[in-house]
Scaffold this active site. Structure first.
Site, mmCIF file in Angstrom:
data_model
loop_
_atom_site.group_PDB
_atom_site.id
_atom_site.type_symbol
_atom_site.label_atom_id
_atom_site.label_comp_id
_atom_site.label_asym_id
_atom_site.label_seq_id
_atom_site.Cartn_x
_atom_site.Cartn_y
_atom_site.Cartn_z
ATOM 1 N N GLU A 1 0.830 -1.198 0.000
ATOM 2 C CA GLU A 1 0.000 0.000 0.000
ATOM 3 C C GLU A 1 0.871 1.257 0.000
ATOM 4 O OE1 GLU A 1 -0.479 -2.629 1.821
ATOM 5 O OE2 GLU A 1 -2.595 -3.203 1.814
ATOM 6 N N GLY B 1 -8.113 6.401 -3.768
ATOM 7 C CA GLY B 1 -9.365 5.677 -3.724
ATOM 8 C C GLY B 1 -9.262 4.541 -2.731
ATOM 9 N N LEU C 1 -5.374 3.969 -6.582
ATOM 10 C CA LEU C 1 -6.622 3.251 -6.359
ATOM 11 C C LEU C 1 -6.371 1.916 -5.666
ATOM 12 C CD1 LEU C 1 -8.400 3.962 -9.766
ATOM 13 C CD2 LEU C 1 -8.581 5.219 -7.614
ATOM 14 N N ASP C 2 -7.018 1.770 -4.521
ATOM 15 C CA ASP C 2 -6.897 0.540 -3.733
ATOM 16 C C ASP C 2 -8.253 0.225 -3.129
ATOM 17 O OD1 ASP C 2 -6.056 -1.630 -2.288
ATOM 18 O OD2 ASP C 2 -4.967 -0.470 -0.779
ATOM 19 N N ILE C 3 -9.234 0.017 -3.995
ATOM 20 C CA ILE C 3 -10.589 -0.247 -3.510
ATOM 21 C C ILE C 3 -11.001 -1.703 -3.716
ATOM 22 C CG2 ILE C 3 -11.269 2.146 -3.917
ATOM 23 C CD1 ILE C 3 -12.883 1.118 -6.334
#
Length: 218
Positions: free
Chosen positions: A45, A65, A138-140
């Site tokens: 992350e 995100g 974006l890490d959704i």
């Protein structure tokens, strides 16, 4: 011997059940019975954000995100070139848990004056937003091949990429977190962006985590 797990909170949302639990001095978030994130495994992350910021000359405005446990946001705020970070998070409880439980693991990034948290569905928000970003992270989901909801698949298709392009400044960078490699997604990115890189982060079990970094020309 299985570690003792303390369930701190569990609630139902329009997207299913979400749970915060405590195990071995760390917090874990479970979504619909599937592990989502934890305070002990933030390497990929952080890489998602660091590699993106390192690829941009002037990363003044950043969009993230997915708040998660705060690692991505914290990494962005470490960079003194960043003037504002807009965080899109659909779950009110994730925001609440970051304020109440998780902040100590990421240097309390929600308290930073450069942070702006928007509680919204990212897919809907990007359709309506009138903003431009130097970096989008974006890490959704667990990646283009394993989305949290069926609707999120569109984010990794032509329509989603076209919408995201409309939010980016020239020379900007977009990054996607994934739990596995996706050759098809990497190929699609190469059709829209000047340069695409894949970073792999080894994990204790299973396939490496993957971060895709895609760059626009200046």
């Amino acid at each position: 011997m299985q570690s003792d797990i303390t369930i701190l909170e569990r609630c139902s949302t329009p997207r299913g059940d979400i749970q915060l639990q405590y195990r071995n001095n760390n917090y874990e978030i479970i979504s619909n019975g599937t592990f989502l994130m934890a305070t002990y495994n933030g390497e990929s992350e952080r890489l998602l954000v660091k590699a993106s910021l390192d690829s941009v000359h002037h990363p003044r405005k950043v969009m993230i995100g997915g708040l998660g446990v705060g690692f991505s946001l914290s990494e962005a705020l470490k960079n003194n070139r960043v003037e504002e970070v807009v965080v899109l998070e659909i779950e009110e409880k994730i925001i609440e848990w970051n304020n109440r439980y998780l902040g100590e693991y990421s240097n309390h990034p929600l308290a930073d004056s450069r942070t702006r948290v928007v509680k919204a569905d990212l897919l809907q928000w990007i359709q309506e937003a009138n903003e431009k970003f130097d970096v989008i992270c974006l890490d959704i989901d667990n990646g283009p091949d394993w989305t949290v909801t069926e609707a999120n698949h569109s984010l990794y298709k032509e329509s989603g990429l076209n919408t995201l392009l409309g939010l980016m400044n020239p020379g900007g960078v977009i990054a996607f977190w994934s739990a596995n490699s996706s050759d098809a997604f990497a190929l699609l990115l190469s059709e829209y962006f000047h340069e695409v890189e894949e970073y792999k982060v080894e994990v204790e079990r299973g396939e490496p985590d993957v971060v895709y970094i895609a760059k626009l020309p200046k």
